[in-house]
Structures are given as C-alpha cells and as structure tokens.
Design a protein around this motif. Structure first.
Motif, PDB file in Angstrom:
ATOM      1  N   UNK A 325       0.799  -1.251  -0.051  1.00  0.00           N
ATOM      2  CA  UNK A 325      -0.233  -0.006  -0.053  1.00  0.00           C
ATOM      3  C   UNK A 325       0.758   1.289   0.067  1.00  0.00           C
ATOM      4  N   UNK A 326       2.256   1.097   0.230  1.00  0.00           N
ATOM      5  CA  UNK A 326       2.988   2.309   0.270  1.00  0.00           C
ATOM      6  C   UNK A 326       3.061   2.762  -1.208  1.00  0.00           C
ATOM      7  N   UNK A 327       2.578   2.273  -2.236  1.00  0.00           N
ATOM      8  CA  UNK A 327       2.757   2.771  -3.751  1.00  0.00           C
ATOM      9  C   UNK A 327       1.609   4.013  -3.764  1.00  0.00           C
ATOM     10  N   UNK A 328       0.778   4.154  -2.838  1.00  0.00           N
ATOM     11  CA  UNK A 328      -0.139   5.260  -3.031  1.00  0.00           C
ATOM     12  C   UNK A 328       0.498   6.544  -2.099  1.00  0.00           C
ATOM     13  N   UNK A 329       1.737   6.579  -1.541  1.00  0.00           N
ATOM     14  CA  UNK A 329       2.231   7.356  -0.736  1.00  0.00           C
ATOM     15  C   UNK A 329       2.810   8.481  -1.609  1.00  0.00           C
ATOM     16  N   UNK A 330       2.931   9.706  -1.075  1.00  0.00           N
ATOM     17  CA  UNK A 330       3.690  10.774  -1.860  1.00  0.00           C
ATOM     18  C   UNK A 330       3.289  10.919  -3.439  1.00  0.00           C
ATOM     19  N   UNK A 342      -8.999   4.392  -4.604  1.00  0.00           N
ATOM     20  CA  UNK A 342      -8.207   3.403  -5.149  1.00  0.00           C
ATOM     21  C   UNK A 342      -7.413   2.396  -4.206  1.00  0.00           C
ATOM     22  N   UNK A 343      -6.973   3.325  -3.155  1.00  0.00           N
ATOM     23  CA  UNK A 343      -6.065   2.696  -2.155  1.00  0.00           C
ATOM     24  C   UNK A 343      -7.012   1.647  -1.293  1.00  0.00           C
ATOM     25  N   UNK A 344      -8.149   2.021  -1.187  1.00  0.00           N
ATOM     26  CA  UNK A 344      -9.176   0.835  -0.429  1.00  0.00           C
ATOM     27  C   UNK A 344      -9.635  -0.121  -1.241  1.00  0.00           C
ATOM     28  N   UNK A 345      -9.790   0.239  -2.558  1.00  0.00           N
ATOM     29  CA  UNK A 345      -9.909  -1.043  -3.557  1.00  0.00           C
ATOM     30  C   UNK A 345      -8.784  -2.203  -3.389  1.00  0.00           C
ATOM     31  N   UNK A 346      -7.619  -1.448  -3.705  1.00  0.00           N
ATOM     32  CA  UNK A 346      -6.197  -2.430  -3.553  1.00  0.00           C
ATOM     33  C   UNK A 346      -6.278  -3.078  -2.420  1.00  0.00           C
ATOM     34  N   UNK A 347      -6.629  -2.530  -1.394  1.00  0.00           N
ATOM     35  CA  UNK A 347      -6.369  -3.207   0.130  1.00  0.00           C
ATOM     36  C   UNK A 347      -7.524  -4.143   0.139  1.00  0.00           C
ATOM     37  N   UNK A 348      -8.667  -4.140  -0.344  1.00  0.00           N
ATOM     38  CA  UNK A 348      -9.611  -5.218  -0.385  1.00  0.00           C
ATOM     39  C   UNK A 348      -9.129  -6.318  -1.191  1.00  0.00           C
ATOM     40  N   UNK A 349      -8.334  -5.996  -2.412  1.00  0.00           N
ATOM     41  CA  UNK A 349      -7.643  -7.031  -3.230  1.00  0.00           C
ATOM     42  C   UNK A 349      -6.702  -7.662  -2.566  1.00  0.00           C
ATOM     43  N   UNK A 350      -5.954  -7.085  -1.878  1.00  0.00           N
ATOM     44  CA  UNK A 350      -5.013  -7.884  -1.290  1.00  0.00           C
ATOM     45  C   UNK A 350      -5.329  -8.776   0.036  1.00  0.00           C
ATOM     46  N   UNK A 351      -6.508  -8.295   0.705  1.00  0.00           N
ATOM     47  CA  UNK A 351      -7.124  -9.054   1.653  1.00  0.00           C
ATOM     48  C   UNK A 351      -7.604 -10.276   1.018  1.00  0.00           C
TER      49      UNK A 351
END
Length: 354
Positions: A325-330, A342-351
């Motif tokens: 998820x650090x890809x969404x930082x900075x 997008x971050x939330x969607x990716x987090x759900x995907x990883x889960x």
C-alpha cells in the motif's frame, strides 16, 4: 560541419588545441589519475549491476559500458550547485554527484519509484521517457536565470532522443530565453536497434545551428576532451551567453538494456573497431607514458573497484520489499479522494489473498 575536438588520440598521445587546452590546463597528473580511477570504478559498478540482473536480483539494467569517458569527463566538470537532468544510463554521472551506491539500483530492483533525493546531490532521478528531461532542464535553467544565479542545468540524452519532439521544443525555448543549459548528447551510435545514420543525415551537432545554439562535437572516448568541452559550455552559460549543444561521439559496447540482444542488429566488426578506442585504455596509455600509472597504482584502483562492487551488491541484496500500500504514498501533496478510493480497493484485493 562542426569541428571535432580531441585532446588524447586513440594511443593516448596528447593532441594540442589552442581553443580547448586552457579549460584543462589546471588538471594535474594526479587529477588525470583520479579520472582514470573514476572510469575503472564505474565500469566495475556497471559490470556488477549487470551480473545482479542476470542473477535475478534486478529487473533490468541499462549498461554504460564504453561511455565512461563521456560521463566522467562531463560530470567532474560540474559544480555542486549545477543541476543534472539525465536519462536512465547516466550511472557514472550520478557517481560523480555523490549518489550512494545502493541508490543506483533501487529503481531497477523495483523497491521504489525514485532512487534518491534530487536536491541532496543536484541531480534529478533518471527519466525513462525519451528526451523529456531536456524540457525539465530548460525550465530549471530559465528559473536559474530569473534568480540571477550563475549555476547551470545539464541535460543528458542519447542520439535517439534527438529524434523526439521534446528535444526540439527544449532547444527552442533555451535559445529564445538564453537559458543557462548544456544539452549533452551521448552519440553511442545506436538508438536501441536503429543506427544513428538512419536517424540523421548530418552530424547531430550540426542540428543545433538551426535553433541558434552553438555546438561542440567532441571525442566522447577522450575524457580530457570531454572535460574541456563541458567546461567551455559551462563557462558560456555562466557568462549569460545561453545554451550549448555537445555531441560526445562514443559507442555503446553492450546492449541497450539487459533485455536487449545487440548481436541481432550489430556487426561484430564494428564492435571490434570501437573496442580499440576504449576510453579507459586510452587514458591508461597516456598515464603510463607519463610515469603516473604503474602496477602498484593499477592494483590499488582495481582493489577499490572490487570494494565498491561488493558494497553495491551487499546494498542491493539488503533492500527490503516495500509494503504494497506504500505505492499510494507521496502521490499528491494533500489527501485526494480518488486516490483514497483506489487505495481502499487495492487493500480489499490484497485481503483476498489472506
């Protein structure tokens, strides 16, 4: 036709030049030995990084083999307050700017989107989009002029980039605003698999005249001549005389990147000719004739190169994979709702793999 500048011939014999000798008159034999050391070390860095990629430790690596003199000669001519905008092959320039060795490979290992802090070493992180960095350098140089400073922006790019519109646009702006920028083109004869003769029917340096920019065509395998040409261009820029185009005529002795096979498009005889023009061997011959480089000095340089390579390898292998998820930082300076979604969607995907 632009005059070809050479101060050391292919046998390492000094070639006098009334115009360019003054720009290297301050260099002692000890300084030349330092340039030799730099070139040997960065060639060893390049070989180690190539080996790391072949061993699966790097995703990709763009070798600089054969272009050491062009990069070291120009990089060592810069001041600390000058700013470099490079392509993806200027590892030796980054070395002269003081980059940490491990920072050279972070991007190529895929652990970060940027290898180093640009402002800490006066060099932007490498630009993969061909030629785009020339626009960045010109804009930065226009800012230098507006600030009333005498530092210089330097844009490094290859012969293939001269066919890109970005380079032409950058040169238009640089000439119009007399921006303190040096366009440093390393003509290594191959834009991936296309020869420079297909890209241009004239010498690349001659293209600069159409923009009203003076040009220097220099032997890119002659570190002394490259230093002089770069120093000359920097002096013009610092004096408010505007941009200069340098064509450093060199040769890419390895592949375009480690994903490339140059034997599919390049003649072996051509490669053999350029092996005979090796930039390190040329300076070594000059220093041996002057009694500066002996077996003890050579061994000392080789030992330093091996130590640097070991440090690079250890640093590379110690790099930890980033949190996904650090890809969404900075990405943005302030919170952004689309990015957060997008971050939330990716987090759900990883889960889903838990």
């Amino acid at each position: 036709m632009t005059v070809f500048v050479q101060l050391l011939d292919e046998r390492g014999v000094r070639v006098p030049s009334a115009e360019f000798d003054p720009f290297v008159a301050h260099l002692t034999h000890a300084d030349l030995l330092g340039l030799y050391r730099d070139m040997v070390v960065v060639r060893r860095i390049d070989a180690e990084a190539t080996a790391l990629q072949r061993q699966g430790e790097l995703a990709l690596w763009p070798p600089l083999l054969g272009q050491e003199a062009a990069q070291i000669g120009s990089g060592r001519a810069l001041r600390a307050d000058d700013f470099v905008f490079s392509s993806y092959r200027e590892h030796a320039v980054a070395y002269t700017r003081g980059v940490r060795l491990v920072d050279l490979v972070r991007v190529w290992r895929g652990t970060t989107a940027s290898g180093w802090d640009p402002f800490s070493i006066g060099m932007a992180t490498p630009q993969v989009i061909i030629g785009a960095q020339t626009l960045h350098a010109t804009g930065y140089a226009m800012g230098i002029r507006n600030d009333g400073a005498d530092s210089v922006a330097v844009a490094y790019f290859g012969d293939g980039a001269t066919s890109e519109g970005d380079v032409s646009e950058a040169m238009v702006f640089a000439a119009s605003f007399r921006a303190p920028v040096v366009f440093f083109c390393q003509n290594n004869h191959w834009a991936i698999s296309e020869p420079v003769t297909l890209q241009s029917t004239v010498e690349l340096a001659d293209r600069a005249a159409g923009f009203g920019i003076p040009a220097i065509r220099v032997d890119g395998n002659d570190v002394l001549a490259v230093s002089a040409a770069t120093s000359s261009a920097l002096a013009r820029a610092r004096a408010g005389e505007g941009p200069t185009f340098i064509e450093a005529v060199t040769y890419r002795m390895g592949p375009h990147t480690t994903a490339d096979d140059p034997t599919r498009y390049r003649d072996a005889d051509e490669l053999a000719v350029w092996h005979g023009r090796d930039p390190i061997a040329r300076l070594a011959e000059h220093l041996r004739a002057a009694g500066v480089l002996d077996a003890a000095a050579d061994a000392e340089v080789a030992a330093e190169a091996d130590a640097v390579a070991a440090e690079l390898r250890a640093g590379c292998l110690a790099l930890a994979d980033p949190e996904p998820l650090s890809i969404f930082e900075n990405v943005y300076a302030e919170p952004h709702p689309v990015l957060e979604r997008q971050r939330a969607d990716y987090a759900r995907y990883l889960d889903g793999f838990a």
